[in-house]
Design an enzyme around this catalytic site. Structure first.
Site, mmCIF file in Angstrom:
data_model
loop_
_atom_site.group_PDB
_atom_site.id
_atom_site.type_symbol
_atom_site.label_atom_id
_atom_site.label_comp_id
_atom_site.label_asym_id
_atom_site.label_seq_id
_atom_site.Cartn_x
_atom_site.Cartn_y
_atom_site.Cartn_z
ATOM 1 N N ASP A 219 -101.024 4.323 -22.632
ATOM 2 C CA ASP A 219 -101.873 4.124 -21.457
ATOM 3 C C ASP A 219 -101.964 5.393 -20.613
ATOM 4 O OD1 ASP A 219 -103.510 2.623 -19.739
ATOM 5 O OD2 ASP A 219 -101.808 2.141 -18.441
ATOM 6 N N GLU A 458 -91.351 2.677 -25.214
ATOM 7 C CA GLU A 458 -91.944 1.415 -25.661
ATOM 8 C C GLU A 458 -92.294 1.402 -27.148
ATOM 9 O OE1 GLU A 458 -95.069 0.162 -23.028
ATOM 10 O OE2 GLU A 458 -93.691 -0.063 -21.340
ATOM 11 N N TYR A 511 -93.026 -5.797 -16.431
ATOM 12 C CA TYR A 511 -93.998 -5.908 -15.345
ATOM 13 C C TYR A 511 -94.136 -7.352 -14.886
ATOM 14 C CZ TYR A 511 -95.038 -1.035 -16.048
ATOM 15 O OH TYR A 511 -94.926 0.337 -16.122
ATOM 16 N N GLU A 547 -89.239 0.981 -15.778
ATOM 17 C CA GLU A 547 -90.619 0.778 -15.330
ATOM 18 C C GLU A 547 -90.775 -0.608 -14.732
ATOM 19 O OE1 GLU A 547 -93.868 1.568 -17.982
ATOM 20 O OE2 GLU A 547 -92.950 3.387 -18.817
#
Length: 664
Positions: A219, A458, A511, A547
């Protein structure tokens, strides 16, 4: 064709379109000439170039000539674009170096170009470099993704994997009686065996391939070009090739273990001198490898952990010839500190550390990923303003100058290689993955700010192939450096991940309230505590949340809090803070790194409004409400952990006393 004498024509051509600097060709495979790729990889540049008593340095940054390749990558090779100045074979445009080329123009075809681009420029070398028999070296600090280089039409080197330096000696190719032509072809294509990975799709109109389209799962935007400075520097015939230092502490005494390697034909001796910040020599030695002992030493401490953070000595290594003359000299900044870890805690100088900071990106308007000292001085000022003490170089190695600033300011770094969203796990990919870490560790091994290696972000680590793959990668890192822990920023569930068993520290990305249970705040704290605890229970290792966050449009205010608003980002942070405070009392939790420091550009998707907006600062480095909120927390943590007096962070509001009314 544009020539240097036709300046008015030059500017009129630039205004029209940047894609005019393309020569049409036919379609075929799009990659750098295969014969160059088969050669042994360039090992990278271990030592940052510098001037000294024996070395000379020139910077080749500036405006270069640039041309975008047609779809056929062989067109430039067949037509000899490296054999003469680019402007003699067609149209060129000016391109700043360092910078990404993508955002320099006004045309989407350059921004989204996939394949080869060509750069060139001319340079001069002073005659006295030849008279003093200097070796001449050409060093690129970073070219993304792959590069082939010619000097005076002769191929000199090929390098794959962006974000890392490479260099080559060009002494025998230099023209001392005139100018020299430097040509570079850059390939930005990402495939299943590149680091990072991507896929390519041909766009065909009728039966003609008109362009290629690059896709990738990570991303951030795949910026490309000559991203960092290009140097021309000299060394003597016999020269220092590398300097390796490790440090230790016993009580108030610091130790520097050093090893100086050199290239040349004769047996040389070394003079080693260690100077303090005031330029006073504190210790010396006459061997190329040995141990320096510094009594009552100044240790390297992180920001807000000590009144004098980031203390650096200077180690001066000199190569001594048979007559006692100085043959070569190199100066290296050294911070005396130790990093150790247990099953619950990371220690710096035997003191537990708690990381408070960010994931970041090398990203800015216009320059893309181009090195920009103005931007990074501002970044570090903001890092200190917030009260952070660490960041992760997500998701690739950053410019060397950034690590130098971190050393000086006492900011800790989790140093990450370019492997992001790692998948497929082939043997070919493994070789390149290891190579990226070899070059990263060779480059960054001496920085006291680097306290941990991150070998991936990731990865698809639930894949059964990830088990042996990451076992091999960790083993490789440990074969090069045992002084720092190894981690991965993991996004897979602790139930399915295959990589955590091989790591020293568990970092996880999650998240809650954004990608999971969007807009729901009530369960965030419980979810974070439960997951962090589960990671520790499974692996019995320190845990960091590397994160978390929420996209936020600066200036969007909604009450009650609602996704994308500044209020929602603050509320989401607060729920995580509750979890972190509970975890800080659990004994195994070692840090919180928000995603992200600043907004950054991504590929175009319907879920991204001009890029990723999870920054606490805008892309222009202006604060959102969350920046002030995070600043309050980070300074409070620093005060709690190290006794650092917290600054007065609030504006005056009221003395909380009633108004006085007196009758006249």
């Amino acid at each position: 064709m544009i020539t240097s004498s036709s300046s008015l024509l030059l500017f009129s051509t630039i205004i029209l379109t940047l894609t005019d600097a393309t020569v049409p060709g036919t379609a075929s495979a799009n990659e750098i000439n295969q014969s160059e790729q088969k050669k042994a990889p360039n090992p990278g540049g271990a030592l940052y170039p510098q001037e000294s008593e024996t070395r000379y340095l020139r910077n080749l940054d500036g405006i270069w000539n640039f041309r975008k390749s047609p779809v056929d990558p062989e067109y430039g090779y067949r037509n000899g674009w490296y054999e003469q100045d680019l402007e003699k074979t067609g149209a060129v445009i000016p391109m700043p170096v360092p910078s990404s080329y993508n955002d320099i123009g006004e045309d989407a075809s350059l921004r989204d170009h996939v394949g080869l681009v060509w750069y060139d420029r001319r340079f001069h070398v002073p005659m006295w470099w030849a008279r003093t028999e200097q070796r001449v070296w050409l060093r690129f600090s970073s070219v993304h993704y792959a590069a082939q280089v010619w000097v005076n039409s002769q191929p000199v080197t090929y390098h794959e994997i962006g974000h890392l330096p490479f260099e080559v000696e060009i002494t025998g190719l230099i023209n001392y009686n005139g100018s020299n032509l430097l040509t570079v072809v850059v390939d930005n294509t990402l495939l299943s065996d590149t680091v990072p990975q991507g896929t390519i799709r041909d766009i065909v109109v009728g039966n003609t391939k008109v362009r290629q389209e690059q896709t990738y799962t990570f991303d951030f935007f795949n910026y490309a070009g000559i991203h960092r400075s290009v140097f021309l520097y000299t060394t003597p015939q016999e020269y220092i090739d590398d300097v390796i230092v490790n440090t230790d502490i016993q009580g108030l005494t610091g130790f520097v273990v050093y090893n100086v390697t050199y290239k040349g034909t004769s047996n040389a001796n070394c003079l080693i001198q260690l100077f303090d910040k005031n330029g006073l020599q504190v210790v010396g030695a006459n061997e190329c490898a040995g141990l320096l002992e510094i009594g009552n030493a100044n240790f390297w401490w992180p920001y807000l952990m000590h009144p004098n953070p980031g203390y650096l000595y200077t180690l001066k290594a000199s190569l001594i010839g048979p007559l006692g003359e100085i043959v070569d000299t190199y100066n290296l900044k050294v911070g005396i500190r130790t990093v150790t870890w247990s099953n619950t805690t990371i220690y710096l100088n035997d003191k537990p550390i708690y990381l408070r900071g960010f994931g970041m990106h090398e990203d800015s308007d216009l320059r893309g990923k181009g090195w920009d000292p103005v931007l990074w001085v501002k970044n570090f000022n903001l890092i200190k303003w917030v009260g952070a003490n660490a960041f992760r170089t997500s998701h690739y190695p950053y410019a060397e100058e950034i690590y130098q600033m971190a050393d000086e300011m006492g900011i800790m770094i989790i140093d990450e290689c370019p492997s992001v969203d790692t998948d497929i796990f082939t043997d070919t990919l493994l070789v390149k993955h290891k190579q990226s870490l070899t070059e990263l560790i060779r480059r960054d091994k001496n920085h006291p700010s680097v306290i941990m290696w991150s070998i991936s972000n990731e990865p698809r680590s639930s894949n059964f192939k990830a088990d042996s793959y990451f076992k091999s990668v960790v083993k490789h890192v440990k074969s090069m450096d045992l002084s720092r822990p190894v981690t991965i920023a993991i996004s897979q569930s602790y139930l399915n991940d295959k990589s955590g068993q091989y790591l020293d520290v568990i970092c996880f990305n999650r998240y809650n309230g954004w990608y999971a249970a969007t807009g729901q705040l009530i369960n965030i704290a419980t979810s974070v505590v439960d997951e962090a605890t589960s990671w520790h229970r499974k692996h019995n290792k320190p845990v960091i949340m590397s994160e978390y966050g929420a996209d936020t449009l600066a200036g969007l205010h909604l009450i009650p809090e609602y996704v994308w608003s500044e209020e929602y980002q603050v509320a989401l942070l607060s729920e995580h803070f509750k979890a972190f405070d509970k975890l800080r009392k659990a004994g195994f939790f070692s840090g919180e790194l928000i995603w992200n420091f600043a907004d950054f550009k991504t590929a175009q998707t319907i879920t991204r409004v001009g890029g990723n907006k999870k920054g606490i600062f805008t892309r222009e480095r202006q604060p959102k409400a969350s920046a002030h909120h995070l600043r309050n927390r980070y300074h409070a943590i620093a005060a709690a952990d190290s006794g650092t007096p917290a600054p007065d962070l609030s504006y005056y509001i009221s003395d909380n006393k009633p108004a006085i009314h007196e009758e006249l």
